[in-house]
Design a protein around this motif. Structure first.
Motif, mmCIF file in Angstrom:
data_model
loop_
_atom_site.group_PDB
_atom_site.id
_atom_site.type_symbol
_atom_site.label_atom_id
_atom_site.label_comp_id
_atom_site.label_asym_id
_atom_site.label_seq_id
_atom_site.Cartn_x
_atom_site.Cartn_y
_atom_site.Cartn_z
ATOM 1 N N LEU A 169 83.483 112.934 17.581
ATOM 2 C CA LEU A 169 84.413 112.637 18.660
ATOM 3 C C LEU A 169 85.494 111.689 18.166
ATOM 4 C CD1 LEU A 169 82.181 112.190 21.842
ATOM 5 C CD2 LEU A 169 83.753 114.057 21.327
ATOM 6 N N TYR A 170 86.721 111.981 18.563
ATOM 7 C CA TYR A 170 87.877 111.191 18.166
ATOM 8 C C TYR A 170 88.513 110.581 19.413
ATOM 9 C CZ TYR A 170 87.338 113.894 13.878
ATOM 10 O OH TYR A 170 86.824 114.474 12.740
ATOM 11 N N ALA A 171 89.042 109.388 19.260
ATOM 12 C CA ALA A 171 89.693 108.716 20.383
ATOM 13 C C ALA A 171 90.961 109.456 20.771
ATOM 14 C CB ALA A 171 90.017 107.274 20.008
ATOM 15 N N ILE A 172 91.173 109.599 22.072
ATOM 16 C CA ILE A 172 92.413 110.155 22.591
ATOM 17 C C ILE A 172 93.359 109.002 22.878
ATOM 18 C CG2 ILE A 172 93.459 111.361 24.548
ATOM 19 C CD1 ILE A 172 90.956 113.026 24.746
ATOM 20 N N ASP A 173 94.599 109.140 22.480
ATOM 21 C CA ASP A 173 95.609 108.104 22.713
ATOM 22 C C ASP A 173 95.550 107.663 24.168
ATOM 23 O OD1 ASP A 173 97.800 106.488 22.952
ATOM 24 O OD2 ASP A 173 99.261 107.953 22.246
ATOM 25 N N SER A 174 95.314 106.366 24.390
ATOM 26 C CA SER A 174 95.141 105.865 25.756
ATOM 27 C C SER A 174 96.348 106.149 26.633
ATOM 28 C CB SER A 174 94.848 104.359 25.733
ATOM 29 O OG SER A 174 95.921 103.652 25.120
ATOM 30 N N SER A 175 97.540 106.199 26.044
ATOM 31 C CA SER A 175 98.729 106.459 26.851
ATOM 32 C C SER A 175 98.700 107.870 27.437
ATOM 33 C CB SER A 175 99.996 106.278 26.013
ATOM 34 O OG SER A 175 100.051 107.233 24.961
ATOM 35 N N ALA A 176 98.028 108.804 26.731
ATOM 36 C CA ALA A 176 97.960 110.185 27.222
ATOM 37 C C ALA A 176 97.100 110.296 28.467
ATOM 38 C CB ALA A 176 97.418 111.099 26.124
ATOM 39 N N ALA A 177 96.225 109.291 28.693
ATOM 40 C CA ALA A 177 95.325 109.331 29.844
ATOM 41 C C ALA A 177 95.886 108.603 31.058
ATOM 42 C CB ALA A 177 93.968 108.728 29.464
ATOM 43 N N HIS A 178 97.098 108.031 30.943
ATOM 44 C CA HIS A 178 97.696 107.349 32.077
ATOM 45 C C HIS A 178 97.979 108.345 33.197
ATOM 46 C CE1 HIS A 178 99.305 103.769 29.476
ATOM 47 N NE2 HIS A 178 97.999 103.785 29.621
ATOM 48 N N PRO A 179 97.757 107.962 34.456
ATOM 49 C CA PRO A 179 97.958 108.895 35.575
ATOM 50 C C PRO A 179 99.344 109.520 35.607
ATOM 51 C CG PRO A 179 96.814 106.918 36.312
ATOM 52 C CD PRO A 179 97.238 106.660 34.889
ATOM 53 N N GLU A 180 100.374 108.763 35.218
ATOM 54 C CA GLU A 180 101.727 109.304 35.290
ATOM 55 C C GLU A 180 101.948 110.462 34.315
ATOM 56 O OE1 GLU A 180 101.985 105.479 32.758
ATOM 57 O OE2 GLU A 180 100.941 106.203 34.549
ATOM 58 N N ASN A 181 101.057 110.590 33.321
ATOM 59 C CA ASN A 181 101.168 111.689 32.362
ATOM 60 C C ASN A 181 100.355 112.912 32.782
ATOM 61 O OD1 ASN A 181 102.902 110.311 30.594
ATOM 62 N ND2 ASN A 181 101.177 109.250 29.637
ATOM 63 N N ASN A 182 99.751 112.834 33.964
ATOM 64 C CA ASN A 182 98.979 113.948 34.518
ATOM 65 C C ASN A 182 97.972 114.526 33.528
ATOM 66 O OD1 ASN A 182 100.362 113.976 37.079
ATOM 67 N ND2 ASN A 182 102.118 114.907 36.010
ATOM 68 N N PRO A 183 97.058 113.695 33.012
ATOM 69 C CA PRO A 183 96.075 114.222 32.060
ATOM 70 C C PRO A 183 95.128 115.207 32.736
ATOM 71 C CG PRO A 183 95.428 112.029 32.778
ATOM 72 C CD PRO A 183 96.815 112.284 33.343
ATOM 73 N N PRO A 184 94.790 116.302 32.094
ATOM 74 C CA PRO A 184 93.852 117.245 32.716
ATOM 75 C C PRO A 184 92.462 116.624 32.779
ATOM 76 C CG PRO A 184 94.270 117.858 30.441
ATOM 77 C CD PRO A 184 95.223 116.732 30.759
ATOM 78 N N PRO A 185 91.747 116.785 33.879
ATOM 79 C CA PRO A 185 90.395 116.227 33.958
ATOM 80 C C PRO A 185 89.430 117.006 33.070
ATOM 81 C CG PRO A 185 90.846 117.576 35.881
ATOM 82 C CD PRO A 185 92.136 117.487 35.107
ATOM 83 N N ILE A 186 88.304 116.393 32.762
ATOM 84 C CA ILE A 186 87.273 117.089 32.013
ATOM 85 C C ILE A 186 86.857 118.329 32.794
ATOM 86 C CG2 ILE A 186 84.906 116.942 31.162
ATOM 87 C CD1 ILE A 186 86.937 115.413 29.486
ATOM 88 N N GLY A 187 86.784 119.431 32.108
ATOM 89 C CA GLY A 187 86.522 120.716 32.741
ATOM 90 C C GLY A 187 87.765 121.564 32.842
ATOM 91 N N SER A 188 88.939 120.920 32.645
ATOM 92 C CA SER A 188 90.216 121.640 32.714
ATOM 93 C C SER A 188 91.072 121.405 31.472
ATOM 94 C CB SER A 188 91.014 121.196 33.952
ATOM 95 O OG SER A 188 90.289 121.442 35.132
ATOM 96 N N MET A 189 90.516 120.762 30.468
ATOM 97 C CA MET A 189 91.293 120.417 29.280
ATOM 98 C C MET A 189 91.394 121.621 28.343
ATOM 99 S SD MET A 189 90.738 117.150 26.797
ATOM 100 C CE MET A 189 91.940 116.704 25.542
ATOM 101 N N PRO A 190 92.605 122.079 28.043
ATOM 102 C CA PRO A 190 92.757 123.225 27.148
ATOM 103 C C PRO A 190 92.503 122.816 25.698
ATOM 104 C CG PRO A 190 94.901 122.351 27.724
ATOM 105 C CD PRO A 190 93.894 121.565 28.527
ATOM 106 N N PRO A 191 92.198 123.773 24.834
ATOM 107 C CA PRO A 191 92.042 123.448 23.414
ATOM 108 C C PRO A 191 93.377 123.020 22.833
ATOM 109 C CG PRO A 191 92.053 125.819 23.731
ATOM 110 C CD PRO A 191 92.027 125.201 25.101
ATOM 111 N N PRO A 192 93.360 122.190 21.777
ATOM 112 C CA PRO A 192 94.616 121.694 21.219
ATOM 113 C C PRO A 192 95.422 122.743 20.467
ATOM 114 C CG PRO A 192 92.748 120.904 19.947
ATOM 115 C CD PRO A 192 92.183 121.576 21.143
ATOM 116 N N GLY A 193 94.874 123.918 20.256
ATOM 117 C CA GLY A 193 95.584 124.980 19.547
ATOM 118 C C GLY A 193 94.615 126.077 19.166
ATOM 119 N N SER A 194 95.107 127.081 18.474
ATOM 120 C CA SER A 194 94.226 128.165 18.036
ATOM 121 C C SER A 194 93.449 127.733 16.802
ATOM 122 C CB SER A 194 95.053 129.416 17.730
ATOM 123 O OG SER A 194 95.980 129.149 16.692
#
Length: 199
Positions: free
Chosen positions: A73-98
């Motif tokens: 497990l790797y840390a996710i940039d805390s700024s990406a989890a701020h509410p104003e950035n509309n982070p997807p909740p667990i269960g709705s997070m898409p993969p980072p790429g193919s």
């Protein structure tokens, strides 16, 4: 690779190798494998909001005839989890790429050693130990370098199939579940503290 391992808090030179599990443990009564061999994108977040705090990869392999699984497990940039950035909740997070996700080594935080993958009527139980990656190292009093790994608690996740967000190549292999600390001896089952997605 031993079949048993006792989790003891403390530092060590490297995390424990994946535990060898019975390959049949992940099969339903009908013989279906609930978590086939492969590499999965995983994400975790606390229940209070369930915004992702960590993401990484889970490896499942039974080519040796025994089942083994581990994750990083790797840390996710805390700024990406701020509410104003509309982070997807667990269960709705898409993969980072193919393909297999690749994360910056500088963000590496936790190693998960799976100790159980057991099929249930509604999905599967995933039990695992946490080993924390410590940076930076330092010189100890005897002149040696400090360890970069510390054993922490054991956890249990009750995983169930869920609708996969867009981007997952095999939507039928997407799971979401609550995570709790594994109780010790006769302790009651603790309340969930977080949510985990696997896909």
């Amino acid at each position: 690779m031993g079949d048993t391992h006792v989790l003891a808090k403390g530092v060590q030179d490297h995390p424990a190798l994946p535990q060898a599990l019975a390959e049949t443990s992940r099969r339903t009564a009908a013989g279906k494998v609930v978590l086939p061999d492969g590499c999965y994108f995983i994400a975790y977040g606390l229940l209070d909001g369930a915004s992702p705090s960590h993401a990484g990869t889970l490896r499942v392999d039974s080519r040796s005839g025994r089942l083994a699984a581990s994750a990083d497990l790797y840390a996710i940039d805390s700024s990406a989890a701020h509410p104003e950035n509309n982070p997807p909740p667990i269960g709705s997070m898409p993969p980072p790429g193919s393909g297999i996700p690749i994360f910056p080594i500088s963000d590496d935080r936790l190693y998960l050693r799976m100790t159980k993958i057991e099929a249930t009527e509604t999905g599967f139980v995933l039990a695992f130990e946490i080993h924390r990656f410590i940076v930076p190292t330092f010189l100890t009093l005897d002149g040696s370098t400090s360890s970069q790994w510390a054993s922490e608690s054991a956890f249990t996740a009750q995983m169930a199939p869920a609708a996969a967000p867009p981007g997952y190549p095999k939507g039928e292999l997407f799971f979401v579940g609550d995570v709790s600390r594994t109780p010790i001896a006769d302790e009651p089952q603790p309340d969930p503290i977080g949510r985990l997605q696997i896909g």
